[in-house]
Structures are given as structure tokens and as C-alpha cells.
Scaffold this motif. Sequence first.
Motif, PDB file in Angstrom:
ATOM      1  N   CYS A   3      67.130  64.853  18.803  1.00  0.00           N
ATOM      2  CA  CYS A   3      66.881  64.786  17.208  1.00  0.00           C
ATOM      3  C   CYS A   3      67.032  63.255  16.676  1.00  0.00           C
ATOM      4  N   GLY A   4      67.144  63.056  15.420  1.00  0.00           N
ATOM      5  CA  GLY A   4      66.981  61.867  14.653  1.00  0.00           C
ATOM      6  C   GLY A   4      68.501  61.515  14.617  1.00  0.00           C
ATOM      7  N   LYS A   5      68.522  60.047  15.118  1.00  0.00           N
ATOM      8  CA  LYS A   5      69.929  59.535  15.089  1.00  0.00           C
ATOM      9  C   LYS A   5      70.433  59.507  13.817  1.00  0.00           C
ATOM     10  N   ARG A   6      69.835  59.005  13.030  1.00  0.00           N
ATOM     11  CA  ARG A   6      70.330  58.861  11.580  1.00  0.00           C
ATOM     12  C   ARG A   6      70.553  60.061  10.940  1.00  0.00           C
ATOM     13  N   VAL A   7      69.613  60.937  10.980  1.00  0.00           N
ATOM     14  CA  VAL A   7      70.235  62.194  10.555  1.00  0.00           C
ATOM     15  C   VAL A   7      71.755  62.808  11.134  1.00  0.00           C
ATOM     16  N   MET A   8      71.663  62.657  12.272  1.00  0.00           N
ATOM     17  CA  MET A   8      72.911  62.998  12.919  1.00  0.00           C
ATOM     18  C   MET A   8      74.246  62.304  12.240  1.00  0.00           C
ATOM     19  N   MET A   9      74.069  60.954  12.278  1.00  0.00           N
ATOM     20  CA  MET A   9      75.200  60.008  12.038  1.00  0.00           C
ATOM     21  C   MET A   9      75.439  60.449  10.184  1.00  0.00           C
ATOM     22  N   LEU A  10      74.394  60.681   9.383  1.00  0.00           N
ATOM     23  CA  LEU A  10      74.488  61.103   8.207  1.00  0.00           C
ATOM     24  C   LEU A  10      75.394  62.630   8.182  1.00  0.00           C
ATOM     25  N   ALA A  32      91.266  70.330  11.573  1.00  0.00           N
ATOM     26  CA  ALA A  32      90.752  69.399  10.856  1.00  0.00           C
ATOM     27  C   ALA A  32      90.849  68.115  11.881  1.00  0.00           C
ATOM     28  N   ALA A  33      91.939  68.013  12.572  1.00  0.00           N
ATOM     29  CA  ALA A  33      91.798  67.190  13.681  1.00  0.00           C
ATOM     30  C   ALA A  33      90.767  67.292  14.925  1.00  0.00           C
ATOM     31  N   ALA A  34      90.532  68.636  15.105  1.00  0.00           N
ATOM     32  CA  ALA A  34      89.691  69.186  16.042  1.00  0.00           C
ATOM     33  C   ALA A  34      88.166  68.892  15.418  1.00  0.00           C
ATOM     34  N   ALA A  35      87.903  69.291  14.188  1.00  0.00           N
ATOM     35  CA  ALA A  35      86.479  69.066  13.615  1.00  0.00           C
ATOM     36  C   ALA A  35      86.365  67.425  13.545  1.00  0.00           C
ATOM     37  N   SER A  36      87.290  66.735  12.939  1.00  0.00           N
ATOM     38  CA  SER A  36      86.976  65.658  12.876  1.00  0.00           C
ATOM     39  C   SER A  36      86.762  64.755  14.127  1.00  0.00           C
ATOM     40  N   GLY A  37      87.512  64.999  15.240  1.00  0.00           N
ATOM     41  CA  GLY A  37      87.206  64.673  16.565  1.00  0.00           C
ATOM     42  C   GLY A  37      86.002  64.699  17.058  1.00  0.00           C
ATOM     43  N   VAL A  38      85.430  66.180  17.010  1.00  0.00           N
ATOM     44  CA  VAL A  38      83.874  66.486  17.141  1.00  0.00           C
ATOM     45  C   VAL A  38      83.015  65.694  16.454  1.00  0.00           C
ATOM     46  N   LEU A  39      83.222  65.506  15.187  1.00  0.00           N
ATOM     47  CA  LEU A  39      82.208  64.901  14.416  1.00  0.00           C
ATOM     48  C   LEU A  39      82.224  63.468  14.848  1.00  0.00           C
ATOM     49  N   THR A  40      83.366  62.792  15.037  1.00  0.00           N
ATOM     50  CA  THR A  40      83.470  61.265  15.452  1.00  0.00           C
ATOM     51  C   THR A  40      82.782  60.917  17.016  1.00  0.00           C
ATOM     52  N   VAL A  41      82.937  61.861  17.735  1.00  0.00           N
ATOM     53  CA  VAL A  41      82.101  61.901  19.115  1.00  0.00           C
ATOM     54  C   VAL A  41      80.743  61.982  18.968  1.00  0.00           C
ATOM     55  N   CYS A  42      80.293  62.761  18.135  1.00  0.00           N
ATOM     56  CA  CYS A  42      78.731  63.110  17.809  1.00  0.00           C
ATOM     57  C   CYS A  42      78.292  61.682  16.950  1.00  0.00           C
ATOM     58  N   PHE A  43      79.110  61.233  15.995  1.00  0.00           N
ATOM     59  CA  PHE A  43      78.521  59.982  15.441  1.00  0.00           C
ATOM     60  C   PHE A  43      78.491  59.011  16.274  1.00  0.00           C
ATOM     61  N   GLU A  44      79.560  58.820  17.258  1.00  0.00           N
ATOM     62  CA  GLU A  44      79.494  57.635  17.957  1.00  0.00           C
ATOM     63  C   GLU A  44      78.436  57.505  18.836  1.00  0.00           C
ATOM     64  N   MET A  45      78.190  58.733  19.349  1.00  0.00           N
ATOM     65  CA  MET A  45      76.816  58.991  20.362  1.00  0.00           C
ATOM     66  C   MET A  45      75.619  58.755  19.666  1.00  0.00           C
ATOM     67  N   ALA A  46      75.351  59.031  18.504  1.00  0.00           N
ATOM     68  CA  ALA A  46      74.392  58.848  17.822  1.00  0.00           C
ATOM     69  C   ALA A  46      74.075  57.465  17.361  1.00  0.00           C
ATOM     70  N   ARG A  47      75.240  56.908  17.189  1.00  0.00           N
ATOM     71  CA  ARG A  47      75.114  55.296  16.678  1.00  0.00           C
ATOM     72  C   ARG A  47      74.830  54.599  18.175  1.00  0.00           C
ATOM     73  N   SER A  48      75.326  54.849  19.205  1.00  0.00           N
ATOM     74  CA  SER A  48      75.029  54.179  20.314  1.00  0.00           C
ATOM     75  C   SER A  48      73.611  54.471  20.727  1.00  0.00           C
ATOM     76  N   ALA A  49      73.210  55.693  20.690  1.00  0.00           N
ATOM     77  CA  ALA A  49      71.646  55.933  20.942  1.00  0.00           C
ATOM     78  C   ALA A  49      70.869  55.147  19.950  1.00  0.00           C
ATOM     79  N   TRP A  50      71.165  55.000  18.747  1.00  0.00           N
ATOM     80  CA  TRP A  50      70.420  54.542  17.813  1.00  0.00           C
ATOM     81  C   TRP A  50      70.342  52.858  18.126  1.00  0.00           C
TER      82      TRP A  50
END
Length: 181
Positions: free
Chosen positions: A15-22, A52-70
Motif C-alpha cells: 500500500c501507499g506509505k503516505r496514505v497509511m501514515m495519514l 485506547a492504549a491498544a489502538a494507539s499502540g497498533v496505530l503507532t506501530v503502523c505509522f512507524e513502519m510506514a514512515r521507515s518504509a517511505w
Amino acid sequence: MYKRQLLLGAQMDRCGKRVMMLVCDAGRALVLGLLALGAWRGWLGMGALVAAAAASGVLTVCFEMARSAWTAQCVAAADLSRRNAQLSMVGSVSETVAFAAGGWLYQWLGAALALLLDACSYVVSALCLRGVPETSPAPAALAVPAASNLKLSVTLHRRCLLYTSPVCAGAGTRRAEHGNF
């Protein structure tokens, strides 16, 4: 958990990294906005905080992976270590400032407004990401089914003893698909 992160890394390649980060920034803003609403209304409980902590953690992992890949896709190989060092420095400074300011904001504004301000910071982040160019998924990543990609990732990580880094999951898989491993 480890296999889910590997599967997430394989999906990130498709998928697109920018879209995932957004999407991740919008999701974290929504989670914090709902927490602010719950704190303001007085119906915020331990279950909501854990969710909320679980959801935020999953979203943060996804964001960081997308940022690193981008970053890996958009920065020249010669500049990659310098750019990663800059990202790390900015992350450390902003985290230090955020923790210090967060305590003061909580005491000064209260929980609901401090959470709302934190949610607004993710909205600002998403607005800043609008100017980031999108990357396209690698053609080789699209050709390999996700299950095969996961199996290949697990095999590579068992051989290399890289069990702890979700970022290495995507990088190892991409390198193996392109014959660079």
C-alpha cells in the motif's frame, strides 16, 4: 504478536506509505478525541483506557513502519543514515518536550483539554503529511501473495535471528524478493 507484525510489514509493502501514515494519524486523533470526550463527560473507565492504549499502540506501530518504509524508498542510499539520524534526533527532542509539556498541560488545562490538544497535534501531523509525495508499492511485493510473503519473512528471520524488529520484517522480505539477500 511477532507473526502479526511480519504480516503487517508484508501488507505495508502493498500500500501507499503516505496514505497509511495519514490513516494512522487520523486514527490516533480519533482515539484521543474520544478519550477527551469521555474524560469531559465523566464516563471514561479503565476498559476505555486499555482499549485506547491498544489502538494507539497498533496505530503507532503502523505509522512507524510506514514512515521507515517511505524513508527507505524516497531517500538516496548515500543519505539514508544521515536522514535516519535526523529523524531519530527530532523524535527524541519532541518526545522529551512532549512529556514535559504534557504534565504541565494536564495540570493547567485538565485531562479533557490536554487530550484534545494531543488529538489536535495528530491532525496537524496529518496536514503536514499532505505535502509528502506518495510512494508506489513495489511491483514484486504485489506479485507475491501475502501468505507466501509471511512464510518467507518467518524463514528469513529464523535464519538471521531477527525476532524483535518489525521494520526488519518488511526490509528482509523486500530484499529476498529482489534477490539481494
